[in-house]
Design a protein around this motif. Sequence first.
Motif, short mmCIF file in Angstrom:
data_model
loop_
_atom_site.label_atom_id
_atom_site.label_comp_id
_atom_site.label_asym_id
_atom_site.label_seq_id
_atom_site.Cartn_x
_atom_site.Cartn_y
_atom_site.Cartn_z
N SER A 69 0.83 -1.20 0.00
CA SER A 69 0.00 0.00 0.00
C SER A 69 0.86 1.25 0.00
CB SER A 69 -0.93 0.00 1.21
OG SER A 69 -0.19 0.03 2.41
N VAL A 70 0.31 2.28 -0.60
CA VAL A 70 0.92 3.60 -0.63
C VAL A 70 -0.21 4.62 -0.49
CG1 VAL A 70 2.16 5.28 -2.06
CG2 VAL A 70 2.86 2.89 -2.08
N SER A 71 0.05 5.70 0.21
CA SER A 71 -0.99 6.72 0.35
C SER A 71 -0.41 8.12 0.15
CB SER A 71 -1.66 6.62 1.72
OG SER A 71 -0.71 6.85 2.75
N GLY A 72 -1.29 9.04 -0.18
CA GLY A 72 -0.88 10.42 -0.36
C GLY A 72 -2.09 11.34 -0.34
N SER A 73 -1.84 12.60 -0.13
CA SER A 73 -2.92 13.59 -0.12
C SER A 73 -3.16 14.12 -1.52
CB SER A 73 -2.55 14.74 0.80
OG SER A 73 -2.35 14.28 2.13
N PRO A 74 -4.35 14.63 -1.77
CA PRO A 74 -4.62 15.21 -3.10
C PRO A 74 -3.58 16.26 -3.45
CG PRO A 74 -6.66 15.02 -1.85
CD PRO A 74 -5.55 14.66 -0.91
N GLY A 75 -3.13 16.18 -4.70
CA GLY A 75 -2.14 17.14 -5.17
C GLY A 75 -0.70 16.70 -4.96
N GLN A 76 -0.48 15.77 -4.07
CA GLN A 76 0.88 15.29 -3.83
C GLN A 76 1.32 14.34 -4.95
OE1 GLN A 76 0.85 13.42 0.09
NE2 GLN A 76 1.88 15.22 0.96
N SER A 77 2.61 14.03 -4.95
CA SER A 77 3.15 13.01 -5.86
C SER A 77 3.54 11.79 -5.05
CB SER A 77 4.38 13.56 -6.59
OG SER A 77 4.02 14.56 -7.50
N ILE A 78 3.28 10.63 -5.62
CA ILE A 78 3.71 9.39 -4.99
C ILE A 78 4.43 8.55 -6.04
CG2 ILE A 78 1.87 9.35 -3.25
CD1 ILE A 78 0.42 7.27 -5.00
N THR A 79 5.38 7.79 -5.56
CA THR A 79 6.12 6.86 -6.43
C THR A 79 6.22 5.53 -5.72
OG1 THR A 79 7.46 8.64 -7.40
CG2 THR A 79 8.32 6.39 -7.58
N PHE A 80 5.97 4.46 -6.44
CA PHE A 80 6.14 3.16 -5.86
C PHE A 80 6.81 2.22 -6.85
CE2 PHE A 80 2.25 1.58 -7.87
CZ PHE A 80 1.47 2.73 -7.95
N SER A 81 7.37 1.18 -6.30
CA SER A 81 8.28 0.34 -7.07
C SER A 81 7.71 -1.02 -7.44
CB SER A 81 9.57 0.13 -6.27
OG SER A 81 9.25 -0.53 -5.05
N CYS A 82 8.40 -1.64 -8.34
CA CYS A 82 8.10 -2.99 -8.82
C CYS A 82 9.46 -3.65 -9.05
CB CYS A 82 7.28 -2.90 -10.10
SG CYS A 82 7.06 -4.45 -11.00
N THR A 83 9.82 -4.59 -8.20
CA THR A 83 11.17 -5.16 -8.25
C THR A 83 11.16 -6.58 -8.77
OG1 THR A 83 11.85 -3.76 -6.41
CG2 THR A 83 13.23 -5.66 -6.90
N GLY A 84 12.01 -6.82 -9.73
CA GLY A 84 12.15 -8.15 -10.31
C GLY A 84 13.58 -8.60 -10.34
N THR A 85 13.96 -9.21 -11.44
CA THR A 85 15.33 -9.75 -11.58
C THR A 85 15.88 -9.37 -12.95
OG1 THR A 85 14.66 -11.83 -12.62
CG2 THR A 85 14.58 -11.75 -10.20
N SER A 86 17.11 -9.79 -13.19
CA SER A 86 17.72 -9.55 -14.49
C SER A 86 17.08 -10.38 -15.59
CB SER A 86 19.22 -9.84 -14.42
OG SER A 86 19.43 -11.19 -14.03
N SER A 87 16.27 -11.35 -15.20
CA SER A 87 15.59 -12.20 -16.19
C SER A 87 14.25 -11.63 -16.62
CB SER A 87 15.37 -13.62 -15.62
OG SER A 87 16.60 -14.25 -15.39
N ASP A 88 13.81 -10.60 -15.95
CA ASP A 88 12.55 -9.97 -16.37
C ASP A 88 12.74 -8.46 -16.50
OD1 ASP A 88 12.10 -9.36 -13.40
OD2 ASP A 88 11.70 -11.50 -13.38
N ILE A 89 12.46 -7.71 -15.46
CA ILE A 89 12.54 -6.24 -15.57
C ILE A 89 13.91 -5.79 -16.03
CG2 ILE A 89 12.50 -4.09 -14.26
CD1 ILE A 89 10.22 -5.25 -12.59
N GLY A 90 14.96 -6.35 -15.46
CA GLY A 90 16.30 -5.91 -15.79
C GLY A 90 16.76 -6.26 -17.19
#
Lengths: 119, 110
Positions: free
Chosen positions: B9-30
């Motif tokens: 989960s990630v939360s933020g207030s209206p107008g703010q910026s949020i960033t969240f990650s997605c971590t894999g391996t060198s066999s997929d994302i990398g």
Amino acid sequence: QVQLQESGPGLVKPSETLSLTCSVFWGSVSTGIHYWSWIRQPPGKRLEWIGYIYYSGTTKYNPSLKSRATISQDTSKNQFSLSLTSVTAADTAVYYCARLTGYFHFDLWGQGNLVTVSS
Amino acid sequence: QSDLTQPASVSGSPGQSITFSCTGTSSDIGGFDYVSWYQQHPGKVPKLIIFDVSNRPSGVPNRFSGSKSGNTASLTISGLQSEDEADYYCISYTSSDTLVFGSGTKVTVL
């Protein structure tokens, strides 16, 4: 505009085979541009990829399904299908069919078909 | 293959910026630039919002942006709005010619 529509029983008994069909409207499964895929989502849980089929008949599956899944196509009917054997309650989910582009993202989804596994 | 790892989960207030990650391996994302992101509102069909790491389909607001560094992809929502409250999933192509999905992130707008 191309549309996808899943069809099949909403209730399957444990140990039996789940069978679903996806009809492609205003498009073709034989173009060679796209792959055709199945995805599922148990109630309240995350999406899970099941597999895909290419117009040539090539298929790929999620290893976690341990060979229980088979995806086939009927080009004459412009449909592709999913067969999942030996189902259990853990296979209860909304099953989506989706179009996968050549760059491996899903750009078109069906509305989903809830399948419940129960006796 | 293992699921891609996302924060629950990630939360933020209206107008703010949020960033969240997605971590894999060198066999997929990398190993490939075939990372896509999907937004799913409750009871609705997932919607493609980012493809090929950082491209937005026509009609997706430009407050959604994607990036990748090594084995980790990220989704940023700038100028958070109430309608952005949803579940978000990342997906990557893999070296086995298969796909792997993320565990999903629930975004809450405070």
